[in-house]
Design a protein around this motif. Structure first.
Motif, short mmCIF file in Angstrom:
data_model
loop_
_atom_site.label_atom_id
_atom_site.label_comp_id
_atom_site.label_asym_id
_atom_site.label_seq_id
_atom_site.Cartn_x
_atom_site.Cartn_y
_atom_site.Cartn_z
N ILE A 18 36.73 46.31 41.09
CA ILE A 18 35.97 45.41 41.72
C ILE A 18 36.53 43.93 41.54
CG2 ILE A 18 33.65 44.22 41.68
CD1 ILE A 18 32.59 47.08 40.70
N LEU A 19 36.92 43.76 40.47
CA LEU A 19 37.30 42.26 40.02
C LEU A 19 38.64 41.85 40.53
CD1 LEU A 19 36.21 41.63 36.40
CD2 LEU A 19 35.04 40.85 38.46
N ARG A 20 39.42 43.12 41.24
CA ARG A 20 40.66 42.62 41.48
C ARG A 20 40.44 41.72 42.99
NH1 ARG A 20 43.64 42.70 37.67
NH2 ARG A 20 45.54 42.68 39.09
N ASP A 21 39.15 41.78 43.56
CA ASP A 21 38.95 41.20 44.81
C ASP A 21 38.54 39.92 44.61
OD1 ASP A 21 37.86 40.45 47.56
OD2 ASP A 21 37.03 42.36 47.98
N LYS A 22 39.03 38.94 45.26
CA LYS A 22 38.72 37.49 45.33
C LYS A 22 37.46 37.03 45.56
CE LYS A 22 40.70 32.87 46.63
NZ LYS A 22 41.54 32.41 45.26
N ALA A 23 36.87 37.89 46.22
CA ALA A 23 35.28 37.73 46.69
C ALA A 23 34.35 37.85 45.42
CB ALA A 23 34.98 38.60 47.87
N ASN A 24 34.95 38.62 44.41
CA ASN A 24 34.11 39.16 43.23
C ASN A 24 34.40 38.10 42.08
OD1 ASN A 24 32.89 41.06 44.80
ND2 ASN A 24 34.54 42.46 44.10
N PHE A 25 35.23 37.11 42.40
CA PHE A 25 35.59 36.19 40.95
C PHE A 25 34.55 35.88 40.53
CE2 PHE A 25 40.39 35.06 42.29
CZ PHE A 25 40.75 36.62 42.40
N ASP A 26 33.46 35.34 41.22
CA ASP A 26 32.43 34.74 40.79
C ASP A 26 31.57 35.48 39.44
OD1 ASP A 26 31.66 36.72 42.39
OD2 ASP A 26 29.94 35.69 43.43
N VAL A 27 31.94 36.73 39.52
CA VAL A 27 31.42 37.57 38.41
C VAL A 27 32.04 36.98 37.00
CG1 VAL A 27 31.10 39.74 37.22
CG2 VAL A 27 30.55 39.56 39.86
N LEU A 28 33.18 37.14 37.07
CA LEU A 28 34.05 36.74 35.75
C LEU A 28 33.86 35.53 35.46
CD1 LEU A 28 35.82 37.78 33.55
CD2 LEU A 28 37.59 37.13 35.01
N GLU A 29 33.95 34.45 36.49
CA GLU A 29 33.56 32.95 36.16
C GLU A 29 32.09 32.76 35.81
OE1 GLU A 29 36.09 31.30 40.21
OE2 GLU A 29 33.79 31.53 40.22
N GLY A 30 30.96 33.41 35.93
CA GLY A 30 29.67 33.28 35.37
C GLY A 30 29.96 33.71 33.81
N PHE A 31 30.53 34.97 33.35
CA PHE A 31 30.92 35.15 32.05
C PHE A 31 31.27 34.11 31.57
CE2 PHE A 31 33.91 37.50 29.22
CZ PHE A 31 32.83 37.50 28.13
N LEU A 32 32.59 33.53 32.02
CA LEU A 32 33.50 32.78 31.26
C LEU A 32 32.66 31.33 30.91
CD1 LEU A 32 36.72 33.65 32.89
CD2 LEU A 32 35.94 34.48 30.42
N THR A 33 31.90 30.97 31.88
CA THR A 33 31.29 29.58 31.98
C THR A 33 30.20 29.73 30.65
OG1 THR A 33 31.60 29.40 34.30
CG2 THR A 33 29.78 28.32 33.19
N ALA A 34 29.71 30.83 30.78
CA ALA A 34 28.64 31.25 29.27
C ALA A 34 29.17 31.25 28.26
CB ALA A 34 27.80 32.47 29.57
N LEU A 35 30.46 31.74 28.01
CA LEU A 35 31.21 31.73 26.90
C LEU A 35 31.76 30.54 26.54
CD1 LEU A 35 32.51 33.83 24.53
CD2 LEU A 35 34.42 33.99 26.14
N PHE A 36 32.38 29.81 27.26
CA PHE A 36 33.08 28.70 26.85
C PHE A 36 32.34 27.41 27.11
CE2 PHE A 36 36.95 30.61 28.90
CZ PHE A 36 37.38 30.99 27.52
N GLY A 37 30.96 27.40 27.61
CA GLY A 37 30.18 26.42 27.78
C GLY A 37 30.32 25.15 28.55
N ARG A 38 31.25 25.68 29.68
CA ARG A 38 31.58 24.57 30.95
C ARG A 38 31.96 25.57 31.83
NH1 ARG A 38 35.88 20.41 29.27
NH2 ARG A 38 35.70 20.44 31.67
N ALA A 39 31.95 24.91 32.83
CA ALA A 39 32.21 25.63 34.24
C ALA A 39 33.92 26.07 34.40
CB ALA A 39 32.12 24.75 35.23
N VAL A 40 34.01 27.42 34.83
CA VAL A 40 35.28 27.93 34.71
C VAL A 40 35.46 28.40 36.10
CG1 VAL A 40 37.09 29.49 33.92
CG2 VAL A 40 35.42 28.38 32.31
N VAL A 41 36.50 28.15 36.81
CA VAL A 41 36.86 28.44 38.15
C VAL A 41 38.13 29.20 38.13
CG1 VAL A 41 37.28 27.91 40.68
CG2 VAL A 41 35.73 26.32 39.02
N ILE A 42 37.95 30.53 38.59
CA ILE A 42 39.32 31.38 38.67
C ILE A 42 39.74 31.23 39.87
CG2 ILE A 42 40.17 33.76 38.48
CD1 ILE A 42 38.85 32.82 35.77
N LEU A 43 41.02 30.84 39.85
CA LEU A 43 42.12 30.56 41.01
C LEU A 43 42.76 32.12 41.60
CD1 LEU A 43 43.28 28.49 43.05
CD2 LEU A 43 45.27 28.55 41.42
#
Length: 311
Positions: A18-43
């Motif tokens: 699932i996460l190999r698809d660019k359309a699904n990057f928002d899932v990983l971005e949500g987790f990383l944003t919660a972990l790091f405490g600031r917005a993370v955008v996956i390119l």
């Protein structure tokens, strides 16, 4: 009253699919944003040598390498079984990733920071009292023991996420230590990864995408069969490795008692490793997976098996 939720696929499966698809990057971005405490955008998602598509691939470890909009790298890894020298492998992986961010002839100023995040299904501490551990390089006075803030000019370009320094940072998340008590957005993600379920009450940014895109029931029949087969492989391999380890441990302890403490323990550990390797091989576990589990190279495993076959 039991809380209601939606069953989702395991994160290691999502990394492979699932996460190999660019359309699904928002899932990983949500987790990383919660972990790091600031917005993370996956390119982009970059190729990782342990990320394979074949259902017969090893399931002990699977990882994903993400590139942020600032050019930094984030390694997200799922690890099912502990292995010898695990932290050394993590260190090697981050160092290798950092080196690969520089093209031949580029200045060191172009080096990008790397974050390593491990979702683990085993414990990592002797005396831990948490379920998320963060490690990074810090400098303190040798005599005063006071932490020091290094000059920003020594770092070069700003570090975006941690805003500390260029050195790699590590997050170890032993999921089994999480008590299922949800207190914040990050806990919602950890709960989902541990239990393969998103509760209806969860509202963390991005977790709605996790619920929809990882939904087991929305998979077509063919994909669901592949996923179920994957889970069967994982459970079978876990069971065989743990049984073999237990057998080796018991024999090793018996050998130790027979031959005296110091010498016996050394021989006992060696005997435990030999029995573990032989048992795993006899149960059809791939040599590559055996090597990872016991901390030996593949040639060393083959030599050990050859020596045992001559006995």
């Amino acid at each position: 009253m039991k809380k209601t939720g939606r069953q989702i696929v395991t994160f290691d499966w999502a990394i492979k699919t699932i996460l190999r698809d660019k359309a699904n990057f928002d899932v990983l971005e949500g987790f990383l944003t919660a972990l790091f405490g600031r917005a993370v955008v996956i390119l982009d998602m970059l190729e990782s040598e342990s990320n394979r598509q074949d259902d017969r691939d090893k399931y002990n470890r699977v990882d994903l390498l993400a590139k942020t909009e600032d050019g930094e790298r984030i390694i997200v890894e799922v690890q099912y079984l502990s292995e010898m020298a695990y932290l050394k492998r993590l260190t090697y992986g981050t160092a290798k990733t950092m080196v690969e961010t520089l093209k031949l002839g580029e200045p060191y100023a172009n080096l990008k920071k790397v974050y390593s995040i491990s979702l683990l299904y085993f414990d990592v501490t002797e005396d831990g009292d948490d379920y998320i551990y963060h490690g990074k390089t810090e400098f303190t006075g040798l005599h005063t023991h006071h932490p020091v803030t290094l000059k920003k000019s020594l770092v070069g370009e700003p570090v975006r996420i941690g805003e500390t320094n260029i050195f790699p940072e590590y997050y170890l998340i032993p999921l089994k230590r999480f008590t299922d008590v949800v207190r914040d957005d990050l806990d919602q993600w950890v709960y989902a990864f541990k239990n393969n379920e998103v509760l209806d009450e969860f509202t963390a940014p991005g977790i709605g995408a996790l619920k929809e895109k990882f939904d087991y029931l929305r998979m077509d029949e063919r994909e669901r069969r592949r996923f179920d087969k994957h889970i069967d492989y994982v459970r079978s391999e876990w069971g065989m490795i743990e049984d073999a380890r237990q057998d080796g441990l018991e024999v090793g302890l018996a050998r130790g008692r027979e031959e005296g403490l110091e010498e016996g323990l050394a021989k006992g550990r060696e005997e435990e490793r030999r029995i573990l390797v032989k048992s795993l091989y006899d149960n059809g576990i791939a040599i590559e997976t055996i090597a990872t589990s016991v901390g030996l190279s593949e040639p060393a495993i083959r030599r050990l098996l050859d020596d045992m076959s001559d006995l």
